[in-house]
Design a protein around this motif. Structure first.
Motif, mmCIF file in Angstrom:
data_model
loop_
_atom_site.group_PDB
_atom_site.id
_atom_site.type_symbol
_atom_site.label_atom_id
_atom_site.label_comp_id
_atom_site.label_asym_id
_atom_site.label_seq_id
_atom_site.Cartn_x
_atom_site.Cartn_y
_atom_site.Cartn_z
ATOM 1 N N GLY A 81 0.791 -1.230 0.000
ATOM 2 C CA GLY A 81 0.000 0.000 0.000
ATOM 3 C C GLY A 81 0.819 1.275 0.000
ATOM 4 O O GLY A 81 0.247 2.356 0.101
ATOM 5 N N HIS A 109 3.833 6.097 -8.278
ATOM 6 C CA HIS A 109 2.418 6.459 -8.072
ATOM 7 C C HIS A 109 2.171 6.699 -6.593
ATOM 8 O O HIS A 109 2.944 6.271 -5.744
ATOM 9 N N THR A 112 -1.322 3.404 -2.580
ATOM 10 C CA THR A 112 -2.710 2.981 -2.765
ATOM 11 C C THR A 112 -3.454 2.981 -1.432
ATOM 12 O O THR A 112 -4.681 3.005 -1.425
ATOM 13 N N TYR A 113 -2.726 2.953 -0.335
ATOM 14 C CA TYR A 113 -3.372 3.075 0.978
ATOM 15 C C TYR A 113 -3.608 4.560 1.229
ATOM 16 O O TYR A 113 -2.662 5.345 1.357
ATOM 17 N N ASP A 114 -4.882 4.966 1.258
ATOM 18 C CA ASP A 114 -5.221 6.390 1.282
ATOM 19 C C ASP A 114 -4.553 7.143 2.430
ATOM 20 O O ASP A 114 -4.045 8.258 2.231
ATOM 21 N N ASN A 132 5.421 2.760 -5.397
ATOM 22 C CA ASN A 132 4.729 1.884 -6.350
ATOM 23 C C ASN A 132 4.468 0.543 -5.671
ATOM 24 O O ASN A 132 5.359 -0.018 -5.024
ATOM 25 N N ASN A 133 3.263 0.036 -5.799
ATOM 26 C CA ASN A 133 2.875 -1.192 -5.079
ATOM 27 C C ASN A 133 3.783 -2.372 -5.442
ATOM 28 O O ASN A 133 3.847 -3.349 -4.704
ATOM 29 N N ASP B 114 -8.277 12.312 -6.705
ATOM 30 C CA ASP B 114 -7.033 12.149 -5.957
ATOM 31 C C ASP B 114 -6.221 13.430 -5.842
ATOM 32 O O ASP B 114 -5.687 13.746 -4.777
#
Lengths: 335, 335
Positions: A81, A109, A112-114, A132-133, B114
């Motif tokens: 995340g 990026h 992904t964990y807000d 990046n994940n 986002d």
């Protein structure tokens, strides 16, 4: 064979959405144990095979020579995340190879964990490739290349020697070809190869038992499973299905999600491998389908607390922004 | 009737995921013009009906008395991304009613766009109910209540007079009952009522033409369509399907997405209403399905630039974090 209903979303006592898909349960000899839907149809495994891609890193001795920790090996198998520990661990892997994030070819990026994304933004920083994940997988390939005195540049391309070695591991584990005929490009710019769902499940039966692997790959698989079981946070992160499941079950269950609704699992004690694909690509459905399927394995001898965890994951109450219950996400037909 | 393939995701020249669903195209008399799949099956319209819920705000004269602008009326119909202009406009609506965000009962969440979430976090602020994607709808109900000297507290509950009025508007537009028997709870804590997909489409045919509406509702619908056409950013936001479509087509097409893969549209010139539901709840599929369906309306006399916009929305190239093309999201069977 028709695909089956895997999961449903309810609201106001009605089924609002329904997910179809297919499930293969295989043993390590490639025998079909359960087949639901078109299990011979090819799927792109996406991130589900990261642990197979990490086999050469361990099997060649690179991981030991570079002194990679359990957390770092778990991160090599991860779709994380982007939480601080994830990014720091990816950076530590690169440091052990004498490299920095500039070698990563996965792209940057936001986490992904807000909560991690908002905290990063609040700190005034911008995301890097470490967030990046897939950064752990990429750092693993860079470690593999450096250990062999290869220039890591271009490690994401099919023609690179490190990429060739990890692709060979996929071929070995799944017993199906991986070449330009079944190649797609993944979100992180590495190839992903379409293979039958049944072959993917067979690969994870073998990953669990080590049978039909070379002895080197078998011990590497055991090491990776142990690393993931001891560091389940690294594989996904806060609130994530894979982390929650493995944090409870330890080395009894290995599981890994992949984009577009793919999910794999290994049950070493039962000698089984599982692969699930939702037709529509929804990961929420693959998760509840796996939890529900596992609950049905009477031969696993689940304890009450095992059952409680699986039941919670296969029948999730959905709440709205005010914390009011609006419905459920649950295995199909189990309402 | 079996549901049909609406959209597919491709990678490496293969179909990776496939979305099924149903489409109803109706006229304002309730006549079926096109039926694909089970159009009589009930769906929760979710946010697709926000423009119908805004009818009383205009029809009662409240909007004029409070001096609501086009942007504010468009926001009342919106599921917005929580961008600064969205939050500011919601605050302005409340200010015209002499209220502040403490009256909002939708709950707070981070902007769904986002970039807006990251900018908000970077500013050191936390999200408020103004950033909730439904804040415009809620502000509209508060305006409606205040204009009638009602205490707005509890406006989200079915028994509140303002909520009763907006529910009556749904009944009027769709000609089907809305009561406790078909009630669910939405993400923003307002009720959502399960109705046949065909009835939802009929409602939006009427919203487009004003026929089979009272004269008051018909002029309110025209006013709302005009407001949305002139302020399409307010209805969704940067990069969003609804905004992109309406920014090009203006008052020729009204459309609105809803959670769990619902999409509606009005084509006033053709006297048609459209409602789409993806079986699995995927909004990406409802979007490409609508664009593809619209492209097929030869009687609309689309220009080349109209066709270019619809083609772009119905056949989207997907790129990864490095900007490399990995596949497509496109209408099913149109590859």
């Amino acid at each position: 064979m028709d695909d089956i209903a895997l999961a449903e979303v309810t609201r106001g006592g009605r089924i609002e959405s329904l997910h179809l898909g297919r499930i293969a349960v295989m043993d390590d000899s490639g025998r079909v144990v359960q087949a639901h839907g078109a299990i011979d149809k090819a799927v792109f495994p996406r991130s589900t095979v990261k642990a197979l891609l990490a086999l050469p890193l361990v099997e060649t001795g690179a991981a030991d020579r570079l002194g990679l920790s359990d957390a770092e090996l778990a991160l090599a198998c991860a779709s994380h995340g982007g939480e601080p520990r994830h990014a720091e661990t990816a950076a530590a892997m690169l440091a052990k190879a004498g490299k920095t994030l500039t070698c990563l070819e996965c792209g940057a990026h936001w986490p992904t964990y807000d909560k991690a994304a908002h905290a990063l933004a609040a700190s005034g920083a911008a995301p890097t490739a470490l967030h990046n994940n897939c950064s752990g997988k990429h750092a693993g390939l860079i470690c593999l290349a450096i250990d062999q005195s290869l220039d890591p540049a271009g490690y994401i391309d099919p023609g690179h020697e490190a990429q060739r070695q990890v692709t060979d591991a996929l071929v070995m584990a799944t017993s199906v070809p991986h070449n330009e005929a079944n190649r797609g490009l993944d979100g992180c710019s590495m190839p992903t190869y379409a293979i039958p769902l049944s072959a993917l499940a067979t690969g994870f039966a073998r990953f669990g038992t080590g049978r039909n692997f070379s002895s080197g790959h078998a011990s590497a698989a055991a090491r990776l499973r142990s690393a993931v079981a001891s560091e389940p946070f690294m594989v996904a992160g806060s609130g994530r299905f894979d982390t929650t499941l493995m944090a409870h079950f330890g080395n009894r269950i290995f599981c890994k999600m992949g984009a577009e609704g793919v999910m794999v699992a290994s049950l070493p004690e039962l000698g089984l491998g599982i692969a699930i694909k939702t037709d529509d690509g929804a990961n929420r459905a693959a998760e509840v389908a796996l939890a529900s399927l596992l609950l049905g394995f009477d031969e696993a001898g689940w304890s009450d607390s095992d059952r409680a965890v699986l039941t919670g994951l296969s029948h999730q109450v959905m709440k709205n922004w005010n914390g009011r219950e609006v419905g459920t996400l649950r295995a199909a037909g189990k309402g």
